[in-house]
Design a protein around this motif. Structure first.
Motif, short mmCIF file in Angstrom:
data_model
loop_
_atom_site.label_atom_id
_atom_site.label_comp_id
_atom_site.label_asym_id
_atom_site.label_seq_id
_atom_site.Cartn_x
_atom_site.Cartn_y
_atom_site.Cartn_z
N LEU A 155 0.85 -1.22 0.10
CA LEU A 155 0.00 -0.04 0.12
C LEU A 155 0.91 1.34 -0.08
O LEU A 155 1.89 1.34 0.90
N ARG A 156 0.33 2.10 -0.72
CA ARG A 156 1.18 3.61 -0.92
C ARG A 156 -0.01 4.51 -0.31
O ARG A 156 -1.04 4.49 -0.77
N LEU A 157 0.42 5.24 0.95
CA LEU A 157 -0.57 6.00 1.41
C LEU A 157 -0.09 7.33 1.77
O LEU A 157 0.94 7.73 1.96
N SER A 158 -0.79 8.34 1.29
CA SER A 158 -0.71 9.78 1.45
C SER A 158 -1.99 10.45 1.72
O SER A 158 -2.90 9.78 1.90
N VAL A 159 -1.76 11.66 2.18
CA VAL A 159 -2.64 12.79 2.61
C VAL A 159 -2.79 13.87 1.72
O VAL A 159 -2.03 14.51 1.41
N GLY A 160 -3.86 14.01 0.68
CA GLY A 160 -4.08 15.15 0.21
C GLY A 160 -4.74 16.49 1.10
O GLY A 160 -5.46 16.05 1.98
N MET A 161 -4.41 17.41 0.74
CA MET A 161 -4.79 18.75 1.72
C MET A 161 -5.00 19.92 0.67
O MET A 161 -4.31 20.03 -0.32
N ASN A 162 -5.98 20.56 1.03
CA ASN A 162 -6.23 22.04 0.61
C ASN A 162 -6.38 22.99 1.81
O ASN A 162 -6.83 22.75 2.66
N VAL A 163 -5.67 24.10 1.51
CA VAL A 163 -5.64 25.31 2.48
C VAL A 163 -6.58 26.11 1.89
O VAL A 163 -6.29 26.71 0.68
N GLY A 164 -7.29 27.16 2.88
CA GLY A 164 -8.36 28.15 2.33
C GLY A 164 -8.20 29.14 3.42
O GLY A 164 -7.85 28.74 4.75
N PRO A 165 -9.18 30.13 3.11
CA PRO A 165 -8.99 31.24 4.44
C PRO A 165 -10.12 30.52 5.42
O PRO A 165 -11.04 29.88 5.30
N ALA A 166 -9.57 30.48 6.74
CA ALA A 166 -10.41 30.15 7.99
C ALA A 166 -11.64 31.04 7.92
O ALA A 166 -11.70 32.27 7.52
N GLY A 167 -12.81 30.50 8.36
CA GLY A 167 -13.91 31.33 8.61
C GLY A 167 -15.01 31.30 7.48
O GLY A 167 -16.05 31.92 7.58
N ASP A 168 -14.57 30.79 6.50
CA ASP A 168 -15.23 30.62 5.28
C ASP A 168 -16.17 29.39 5.45
O ASP A 168 -15.84 28.25 5.93
#
Length: 168
Positions: A155-168
């Motif tokens: 198994l190849r395991l990764s975490v995808g992520m997106n960063v955006g403005p807090a409070g939206d």
């Protein structure tokens, strides 16, 4: 900035905990899946409360993102999903520029040899990023990217992520 990469400090213990917790939760009712392509779900969602070790990765990402974007890290939020790839799997070209994303990223937890590279597209160029356990790769959400076929074993395991403005 097309992309930036760094290695988190002492990733072995963190990655072992993330992997073990992911494996314990995967396939249970605590997990939500989406984006079913080529016989697998590309996005596996686990609540942060169920996998608290992920906060280390999210905090490192927000710290780096704040520096790259020139904003306080506390003004940012980060969403995440796991990407589990078995041999023969790949991720088709796509981008993340859909909502309020300011930065996209991937963090590698478990990377067997020959398990697929991240390909970033910039105009006429293809940039190949080799995965490594503990590596965090950040890139603009509008950058088209894909993961080549996993020709390794396990198994190849990764975490995808997106960063955006807090409070939206």
């Amino acid at each position: 900035m097309l992309f930036q990469e760094l290695i988190l400090e002492v990733p072995d213990k963190l990655n072992t905990r993330l992997y073990d917790r992911f494996m314990a939760l995967n396939g249970t009712d605590r997990v939500r899946q989406s984006h079913h392509f080529e016989g697998r779900f590309e996005n596996i969602y686990i609540n942060e409360a169920d996998i608290p070790e992920i906060s280390t990765v999210l905090n490192a990402l927000k710290q780096q993102a704040g520096q790259l974007l020139g904003v306080p890290k506390d003004s940012l939020k980060a969403g995440f999903w796991f990407n589990a790839m078995e041999p023969g799997h790949l991720t088709a070209p796509h981008h993340h520029d859909e909502n309020d994303e300011l930065l996209s990223a991937v963090y590698y937890i478990r990377v067997p040899g020959n398990s697929g590279d991240l390909i970033l597209y910039d105009a006429d160029k293809r940039i190949r990023v080799h995965p490594q356990a503990g590596k965090l790769v950040m890139f603009a959400p509008g950058v088209m990217h894909e993961v080549t076929t996993h020709h390794g074993s396990g198994l190849r395991l990764s975490v995808g992520m997106n960063v955006g403005p807090a409070g939206d």
